[in-house]
Design a protein around this motif. Structure first.
Motif, short mmCIF file in Angstrom:
data_model
loop_
_atom_site.label_atom_id
_atom_site.label_comp_id
_atom_site.label_asym_id
_atom_site.label_seq_id
_atom_site.Cartn_x
_atom_site.Cartn_y
_atom_site.Cartn_z
N ARG A 129 5.17 -12.46 -9.01
CA ARG A 129 5.26 -11.02 -9.20
C ARG A 129 4.57 -10.21 -8.11
NH1 ARG A 129 8.51 -8.82 -11.55
NH2 ARG A 129 7.36 -7.31 -12.76
N ALA A 168 3.77 1.50 -1.20
CA ALA A 168 4.35 1.62 -2.54
C ALA A 168 3.35 2.25 -3.50
CB ALA A 168 4.78 0.26 -3.04
N TRP A 169 2.15 1.77 -3.46
CA TRP A 169 1.16 2.29 -4.42
C TRP A 169 0.84 3.75 -4.14
CZ3 TRP A 169 -1.96 -2.79 -3.52
CH2 TRP A 169 -1.37 -3.81 -4.29
N ILE A 170 0.77 4.11 -2.85
CA ILE A 170 0.51 5.50 -2.52
C ILE A 170 1.65 6.38 -3.01
CG2 ILE A 170 0.46 7.09 -0.54
CD1 ILE A 170 -1.36 5.06 0.85
N VAL A 194 0.84 -1.20 0.00
CA VAL A 194 0.00 0.00 0.00
C VAL A 194 0.87 1.25 0.00
CG1 VAL A 194 -1.61 1.35 1.40
CG2 VAL A 194 -2.02 -1.08 1.02
N TRP A 229 0.81 6.46 5.89
CA TRP A 229 1.49 7.03 4.71
C TRP A 229 0.90 8.37 4.30
CZ3 TRP A 229 5.90 5.08 4.37
CH2 TRP A 229 6.08 3.78 4.86
N MET A 230 0.02 8.89 5.20
CA MET A 230 -0.65 10.12 4.85
C MET A 230 -0.22 11.27 5.75
SD MET A 230 -4.69 10.40 4.77
CE MET A 230 -4.84 10.78 6.49
N ASP A 259 3.46 5.77 -5.72
CA ASP A 259 3.65 5.48 -7.15
C ASP A 259 4.75 4.46 -7.41
OD1 ASP A 259 1.72 7.33 -7.52
OD2 ASP A 259 3.03 8.91 -8.31
N ARG A 260 5.01 3.60 -6.44
CA ARG A 260 6.03 2.59 -6.65
C ARG A 260 5.38 1.24 -6.91
NH1 ARG A 260 8.36 1.34 -2.22
NH2 ARG A 260 7.28 2.68 -0.72
N VAL A 261 6.21 0.22 -6.99
CA VAL A 261 5.70 -1.11 -7.29
C VAL A 261 5.57 -1.94 -6.01
CG1 VAL A 261 6.14 -3.24 -8.53
CG2 VAL A 261 6.67 -1.07 -9.59
N TRP A 289 -3.07 3.03 5.91
CA TRP A 289 -3.30 4.18 5.06
C TRP A 289 -2.89 5.47 5.79
CZ3 TRP A 289 -8.65 4.94 2.23
CH2 TRP A 289 -8.53 5.97 1.30
N VAL A 290 -3.34 5.59 7.02
CA VAL A 290 -3.04 6.81 7.77
C VAL A 290 -1.54 6.99 7.92
CG1 VAL A 290 -3.20 7.84 10.06
CG2 VAL A 290 -5.23 6.92 8.97
N ASN A 344 8.07 -7.34 -5.16
CA ASN A 344 7.52 -8.15 -6.26
C ASN A 344 8.55 -9.12 -6.78
OD1 ASN A 344 9.27 -6.46 -7.56
ND2 ASN A 344 7.92 -6.05 -9.28
N ARG A 345 9.57 -9.38 -6.01
CA ARG A 345 10.64 -10.24 -6.52
C ARG A 345 10.68 -11.59 -5.82
NH1 ARG A 345 13.07 -8.07 -11.14
NH2 ARG A 345 11.51 -6.46 -11.26
#
Lengths: 362, 573, 197
Positions: A72, A44-46, A42, A324-325, A48-50, A321-322, A53-54
Motif C-alpha cells: 500500500r 500528494a500529501w501536500i 510528498v 510544491w509550494m 490532500d491526495r494519496v 517541498w519548495v 499506492n498500488r
C-alpha cells in the motif's frame, strides 16, 4: 584481512577507490529512485491526495505483517517506473541532429555524478589513511564548480539537437539561467573559503568540527547558495528551461524512454550533489556539534556516513517541498534576482567577510 | 384522416355558374361571407351550419359526433358555442347601437335571462348578422363541462390505448379540459376488449357514444349492424344480436371513432402512432385507386389508412385494400438478381439482357406487362416493344364489384396499360398469340413483369423453349422459377409513380419504405435497359419521364408531374 | 465604464524579498501535509475506489432499469413514451402486437415483447422515468456499467427487470379490476368477451 594488508599500497588504494565509487554510485542511484517516490508522495500529501499506492509484485501481499504496508505504500513504484523507462519505445524524430541528440542525455547525467567524487561523505572506517571520500582533492571546490558548469552543456545540446522550437527555447533559457546563477553561487562560496583558508572540502569539514557550522557564520552566503542551487538544478521555482505550460517540457520535449530517463536522473543526481555540497559547506558535513572527531572504528564510521546521508535527505525534502509550494518565476524576475540582487549581495558578503578576516580574526 | 372538405372544392363540383348566395356572419369578431347553403353528407345543399361558417373563418370548433360525410346527430354536445343574433324591435326593425351598428342579442336561457345558452354548432343553421363566439368565456365553460362529463367514466388508460396520440379526447382535454378530476365516486365499468367483429375490438369504457360508427355502417354501408343498448351510464355500443359486424368497411369505424373505443385487431398493440411516418399513396388492390396514407416506421409498413379524396374514395376505403400490405414484408420476397439460376449482379444481368435484345431480330421478342405497374414503367416497356417489334399484353384480373368502392377490375392500372399501348381494350387478348409464337419458335425471348404467365396459358414447357426469359417480380412463382434473368422489383410503397384508375383519375403515389436486399424500383433498371436498347429518353428522373410520357401520349393531355397533386387529376378519356 | 481599475497596494521591501510569501507557503503546504500524511493526520480526500465504494445519494440518476410491482408482475405496458422521449434513442421497445403474450397483470392488457436499453447510448438524463405513466422505469443507483462487447451493453427486458427489482406502487390496474368486480354485474350481457372479469 592479512591478504589485503600484504598487497601493494597502490593496489590497495585502487581497490578501495573502486569499492567507494561502486558504493557511492549505487547509493546515489537508489537515492534518486526513492527521491522520485518521495517527491510523488510528498506532493500528494501536500495536495490532500494519496500518492502512489498500488504498485507491488503479486507475492508482496503474502509477506506476513509487512505485506499490507509493502503493497500500500508504493515501495515498488520506482522499480515499475524504471522498468517502464527501459521498455518504452525509444523514439528518435527524423529531423534531429543525431550525434548531439544521443550525446546530450549523457552529458546531462555524468557531471552530476562526477561532482560527488570530492564530497567527504564520512570520516573513516577505522583506518585513518582511508578517508571516506573518493578523491580528496586540494582544489575540491574548484573541481566541483568546473564540473557543475559542464552540466549545462547537456541541456544546451539537447535543445540544439532536437531541432525544434520548444527545446531550443528551453536550451537558451537554461544557458542564461545557469551562467547567471553560477556567478552568484561561486561568489557566495568565496566568503566560506576566506574563513576556512583552504579549498579542500575535508578541511572545510574539519574547520566546522571545531569552529562551528558555517551556516551560522555565513547565513547570507548559505541563503544565496541555496537559491542558486535551486536555479542550477532547474527546480521550481526556477524550472524555466522545462516549463510545461509554455515550453511543453523544454529541452527534453523530443526525448523518450531511457534518454528521457537520463535527464530525469541527472536532475535528481544534481539535487543530491547540491544537497551534499550544502551539507559539506554549511552544515558540517558528517559532523555533529558533539561528534567532530574522525571515527576510530567501523561502527563510528558508519554512524558518520549516516549523519551525512540524513542531512542530505533533509535538504532533498526541502527541494521537494519548495517545488510544491512556489509558482514559477517569470523570466525577467529570474534574471533580475540573479544579477541585480544576488551578485551584489554576494560581493558585499565577500567584502564584509574579507574585512572581518583581515581585521577582526587576526 | 377525415381531412375537412374545403368549401371551394365542393363548390367546384356543383354545376352552379352564378355565384352562390352568401350570408354575412361574425366569428370571434371577424366578419366573414359564407355561402347560404353548403353540401351535406350526401353532397346535397343544406343550410350552412355555425360549425361550417366557423371553418370558413378559419376557426375550428371542437366536435366528436359531427363528421362531414355522416348524417348530423348532435349528441356529443362538444361543439356547443355561445352566439348572438341581431335584436329585432317591436317594429320588426333591427335595434341599432348608438354608433349605428345592429345591436346583438346574446343567446340566453329563456327562463334565466342572465345565463348564456349555447347551441350545438354542428346542427344550428346560421342567419344573417349572426355572431358566433367560439372563444368566449361562456363557450369555454361549456366545453369544460362537456369534457368533464365525458371523462367521468373514462378509464384513462391511454398507455395501453392504440388511439393515444391521435385521440380527440386527449387533444380536447389538453386544449379545453380541466387539469384535475373532481370525480371521487367509483367509476362505472363497462365491458373491455369486446370482440365486435373479425377485425374490430371494442372497449366500451373509452366510448363517448358519439354514434359515428352506428351512422357509418347504417347510412354509408347499408349494413345496420351496430346500436346502443342499456340506459344512462350503462349505455354501450353493441352489435345487434344475431348480426356480426363483418362487412368489408368495418375498419373505417376505427378511423371514425374519435377515441380509442373501436380499434383495429390488425394494428392492435403493434406500434404507437406517433412513430409512424405518413406517406401519401394509392391503394393497389383494385381499379378504384383509393387514396391512402401509409404509416411506416424504419422501413416497416404498419398500417394503411384512407386519405380523403372526394373525387375517388371520399374519406373511406375497404378492409380488403387496407389489410393488403402484409406481403410486402414477407420473408420469401425476391431479393437477389439471378442469372441462370445463380445469384448475380444488376450490371451483369442488364448487360446480358441488353446484348441479347440489341441483336434480336424483329418479332422474336414478346413482352407480358402487368396492369399493376406504373404508367412510367409501362411507357418504358412500350418503348422497348416498339423498338423490338414485340407483341405486348397485360393480364386481366376480375372480381365482384360492390356498390361503394370496390371495382370489378382488380388491377390498379388497367387504364394506364391501355393508354400506354401495352394492352388493348380487352387485356390478355394477345396471350394465345404469344404462346403460339413460342411454340412455333418465332418468339425466342420473353420479358415478363409482375405476372405468373404459367397461370395464363404459357406453361413451363413453353417457357423452357425460350432462349431468354427475363422476369421481374416481387414474390416467387412458377414463372420466376423458370427465369433465365430474374430481376427483383419493388412493391408500390417502395417506389414512386402514377396510376390511372378505372374512371380515368391520374394519381401519383410516393415511396414510404426501402425495397429489401438488391431489389430496385422497376423504373430504375427499365430506364437503363430502354436507354441502352431503344436509345436515350433524355431524362433520368421519374418527373422527366412522366412529362415525356404525357407529351408523347395524347390521352394524358400533356399534364405535368408538378400539376398532379396528391389527390390527382382527372383525364378526359 | 464597465472597467474598474483596482488599486494595487505597493509591496514593502520585506514583502519584495519573497521571504514572507515563502514562509506563508511553507505554512500552507505544511498544514495540508500534516492533515494528509498517513503518520500525521491520515485524512486524504481521495477515495480509494475499488476497495471503498461511494455511497450513492438519494435521487441519483444511475442506470435506468425496469421494475416489477409488489406481486412480481411487469409494470411496463409498452406505451413507448420513453422510447419516444429518449434523447439519444437508447431505448428500443418491441410492442406485443396483435397476438403477443398477454400482460402479467389481469387488467393491463399488454406488456412489451422486448425492451432494450443500449447503455452505451444512455445519457442518464432521466426523461424516461419522468415520462413513464406506469412508474415502470427508474434511474437506479448503478453507476459502473461495464461489458466486453457492444452487444453485452444492450440490456434486454429480462436483464432490466432482474436488475430493477421491485417498486411497490398503487397498482392502478388491479384497483380498476377490483372496482369493476365490486360493481353490480353489468345490466345486460353483451357480446362474448375475450377477457372475462
Amino acid at each position: 584481512m592479512d591478504f589485503f594488508q600484504n598487497l601493494d599500497p597502490a593496489v590497495q588504494f585502487f581497490i578501495f577507490s573502486a569499492v567507494k565509487i561502486g558504493v557511492v554510485f549505487g547509493v546515489t542511484m537508489s537515492f534518486v529512485a526513492y527521491s522520485v517516490l518521495v517527491e510523488r508522495k510528498v506532493s500528494a500529501w501536500i495536495q490532500d491526495r494519496v500518492g502512489p499506492n498500488r504498485t507491488s509484485p503479486p507475492i508482496a501481499q503474502f509477506i506476513p505483517i509487512l505485506g499490507p504496508f509493502l503493497t500500500r505504500l508504493g515501495i515498488f513504484q520506482p522499480m515499475a517506473d524504471g522498468l517502464k523507462f527501459l521498455l518504452k519505445e525509444d523514439f528518435t524524430p527524423n529531423y534531429v541532429r543525431l550525434a548531439y541528440f544521443w550525446l546530450a542525455p549523457a552529458i546531462a547525467v555524468i557531471p552530476a555524478f562526477l561532482t560527488l567524487a570530492v564530497i567527504p561523505f564520512g570520516s573513516t572506517l577505522g583506518n585513518p589513511d582511508n578517508k571516506m571520500v573518493i578523491a580528496d582533492l586540494d582544489v575540491g571546490i574548484l573541481y566541483t564548480f568546473g564540473i557543475v558548469s559542464l552540466g549545462v552543456y547537456g541541456i544546451v545540446l539537447a535543445g540544439y539537437a532536437a531541432n525544434s522550437k520548444y527545446p531550443f527555447l528551453g536550451g537558451i533559457r537554461s544557458t542564461a539561467q545557469m551562467i547567471s546563477y553560477e556567478i552568484a553561487m561561486g561568489m557566495s562560496v568565496v566568503s566560506v573559503f576566506l574563513l576556512v583558508g583552504d579549498l579542500n572540502l575535508s578541511k572545510v569539514i574539519e574547520y566546522q568540527a571545531h569552529g562551528g557550522w558555517l551556516v551560522f557564520k555565513q547565513p547570507l552566503a548559505f541563503f544565496i547558495f541555496l537559491v542558486a542551487a535551486f536555479a542550477e538544478t532547474n527546480r521550481l521555482p526556477f524550472d524555466l528551461p522545462e516549463s510545461e505550460s509554455e515550453l511543453v517540457g523544454g529541452y527534453h520535449t523530443e526525448y523518450s524512454s531511457m534518454k528521457f530517463a537520463l535527464f530525469f536522473l541527472g536532475e535528481y543526481a544534481n539535487m543530491i550533489a547540491s544537497s551534499a555540497m550544502m551539507v559539506t559547506l554549511f552544515f558540517g558535513g558528517w559532523t555533529l556539534p558533539f561528534l567532530g572527531e574522525p571515527a576510530s572504528g567501523l561502527l563510528g564510521g558508519l554512524l558518520h556516513i549516516g549523519i551525512f546521508v540524513a542531512k542530505m535527505a533533509a535538504f532533498m525534502i526541502l527541494f521537494i517541498w519548495v517545488r510544491w509550494m512556489f509558482p514559477r518565476f517569470r523570466y525577467d524576475q529570474l534574471m533580475d534576482l540573479g544579477w541585480r540582487r544576488f551578485i551584489p549581495l554576494a560581493l558585499a558578503n565577500i567584502l564584509v567577510t574579507a574585512l572581518v578576516v583581515a581585521f577582526v580574526n587576526r | 384522416m377525415s381531412a375537412p372538405v374545403t368549401p371551394p372544392a365542393t363548390a367546384a363540383t356543383q354545376a352552379a355558374p352564378p355565384p352562390p348566395e352568401t350570408v354575412t356572419v361574425k366569428v370571434n369578431g371577424k366578419t366573414v361571407q359564407v355561402p347560404k347553403t353548403m353540401p351535406n353528407w350526401q353532397g346535397k345543399p343544406e343550410a350552412t351550419t355555425m360549425l361550417q361558417a366557423a371553418r370558413c373563418a378559419g376557426v375550428d370548433i371542437p366536435h366528436y359526433c359531427y363528421h362531414d360525410k355522416l348524417p348530423v346527430a348532435g349528441n356529443c354536445r362538444m361543439c356547443l358555442v355561445e352566439f348572438g343574433t341581431p335584436m329585432i324591435g317591436p317594429d320588426r326593425k333591427p335595434v341599432l347601437n348608438e354608433d349605428g351598428s345592429p345591436k346583438i342579442a346574446r343567446s340566453v336561457l329563456p327562463y334565466e335571462p342572465g345565463t348564456p345558452r349555447g347551441a350545438i354548432a354542428c346542427a344550428t343553421p346560421i342567419s344573417p348578422g349572426m355572431e358566433i363566439y367560439a372563444d368566449s368565456p361562456a363557450t369555454k365553460q361549456m366545453r369544460e363541462a362537456v369534457l368533464e362529463s365525458l371523462l367521468i367514466n373514462h378509464p384513462l388508460d391511454c398507455p395501453i390505448c392504440d388511439q393515444a396520440g391521435e385521440c380527440k379526447l386527449q387533444e380536447y382535454s389538453v386544449q379545453h379540459g380541466q387539469a384535475e378530476s373532481r370525480f371521487v365516486e367509483a367509476k362505472v365499468h363497462k365491458p373491455k376488449a369486446v370482440d365486435l367483429g373479425p377485425r374490430i375490438i371494442l372497449d366500451d369504457e373509452r366510448c363517448v357514444l358519439c354514434t359515428r360508427c352506428i351512422r357509418f355502417t347504417k347510412d354509408i354501408v347499408n349494413d345496420d349492424a351496430l346500436g346502443i343498448v342499456n340506459r344512462g351510464s350503462y349505455n354501450t355500443i353493441s352489435a345487434f344480436p344475431g348480426k356480426t359486424f363483418d362487412n368489408n368497411y368495418t375498419l373505417n369505424t376505427v378511423d371514425l371513432c374519435p377515441v380509442g373505443a373501436l380499434t383495429s385487431k390488425d394494428f392492435r398493440f403493434k406500434m404507437r402512432v406517433w412513430f409512424l411516418k405518413e406517406t401519401a399513396s394509392v391503394c393497389t388492390t383494385c381499379g378504384t385507386g383509393c387514396n391512402t396514407t401509409i404509416g411506416s416506421r424504419e422501413g416497416v409498413v404498419h398500417r394503411l389508412e384512407p386519405r380523403a379524396n372526394d373525387a375517388v374514395n371520399g374519406p373511406w376505403m375497404c378492409d380488403t385494400g387496407r389489410l393488403n400490405y402484409k406481403w410486402i414484408a414477407r420473408a420469401d420476397r425476391l431479393k437477389e438478381v439471378r442469372v441462370g439460376g445463380r445469384k448475380s449482379t444488376w450490371s451483369t444481368a442488364l448487360r446480358e439482357i441488353t446484348a441479347k435484345l440489341s441483336t434480336a431480330p424483329a418479332g422474336s421478342v414478346a413482352i407480358v406487362a402487368s396492369a399493376r405497374q406504373t404508367n412510367e414503367e409501362l411507357f418504358l416497356l412500350k418503348r422497348l416493344a416498339t423498338k423490338l417489334g414485340a407483341i405486348t399484353d397485360s393480364i386481366a384480373r376480375e372480381g365482384e364489384p360492390d356498390r361503394l368502392l370496390v371495382s370489378g377490375d382488380r388491377n390498379p392500372n388497367s387504364t394506364g396499360a391501355r393508354l400506354t399501348g401495352v394492352s388493348f381494350t380487352e387485356a390478355g387478348i394477345q396471350l394465345p398469340k404469344i404462346a403460339a409464337g413460342i411454340a412455333s419458335g418465332t418468339i425466342r425471348s420473353l420479358i415478363v413483369f409482375g405476372e405468373d404467365v404459367t397461370q395464363h396459358g404459357i406453361d413451363a414447357s413453353l417457357l423452357a423453349k425460350l432462349d431468354m426469359l427475363v422476369v421481374s417480380d416481387i414474390l416467387p412463382n412458377a414463372t420466376t422459377e423458370a427465369a433465365t434473368h430474374l430481376l427483383p422489383g419493388a412493391a408500390a410503397p417502395e417506389k414512386r409513380g402514377t396510376f390511372v384508375n378505372v374512371k380515368g383519375r391520374l394519381q401519383k403515389f410516393h415511396k414510404a419504405v426501402e425495397a429489401p436486399g438488391d431489389a430496385r424500383p422497376e423504373i430504375e433498371f427499365l430506364q437503363e435497359l430502354a436507354d441502352a436498347v431503344a436509345g436515350p429518353t433524355g431524362t433520368s428522373t421519374i418527373e422527366g419521364l412522366f412529362n415525356r410520357m404525357t407529351a408523347d401520349i395524347p390521352a394524358f393531355g400533356g399534364v405535368q408531374w408538378s400539376a398532379v397533386g396528391d389527390t390527382g387529376v382527372t383525364l378526359s378519356l | 465604464m464597465s472597467t474598474k481599475v483596482v488599486e494595487r497596494k505597493p509591496l514593502s521591501a520585506w514583502e519584495r524579498s519573497y521571504i514572507p510569501s515563502f514562509l506563508g507557503g511553507l505554512g500552507v503546504t505544511w498544514n495540508h501535509f500534516k492533515r494528509t500524511a498517513p503518520f500525521l493526520g491520515n485524512k486524504p480526500i481521495t477515495m480509494e475506489y475499488p476497495e471503498q465504494k461511494w455511497v450513492v445519494p438519494e435521487g441519483y440518476r444511475g442506470a435506468p432499469y425496469l421494475v416489477k410491482d409488489q406481486e412480481g408482475a411487469t409494470k411496463c405496458v409498452s406505451c413507448q413514451l420513453c422510447e419516444f422521449v429518449c434523447p439519444p434513442k437508447a431505448i428500443r421497445i418491441t410492442p406485443p402486437g396483435e397476438n403477443g403474450q398477454p400482460a402479467d397483470r389481469a387488467n393491463a392488457e399488454k406488456m412489451p415483447r422486448e425492451f432494450e436499453i443500449n447503455m452505451l447510448r444512455c445519457i442518464f438524463c432521466g426523461l424516461c422515468q419522468e415520462v413513464c405513466p406506469e412508474e415502470a422505469i427508474f434511474l437506479q443507483k448503478d453507476y459502473s456499467l461495464t461489458g466486453t462487447s457492444r452487444e453485452e451493453m444492450v440490456y434486454n427486458k429480462e436483464k432490466l427487470l432482474k436488475l430493477g427489482g421491485t417498486h411497490a406502487g398503487i397498482q392502478k390496474w388491479k384497483h380498476k379490476l377490483e372496482e369493476a368486480e365490486a360493481q353490480e354485474s353489468f345490466p345486460v350481457a353483451t357480446e362474448p368477451q375475450k377477457h372475462s372479469h
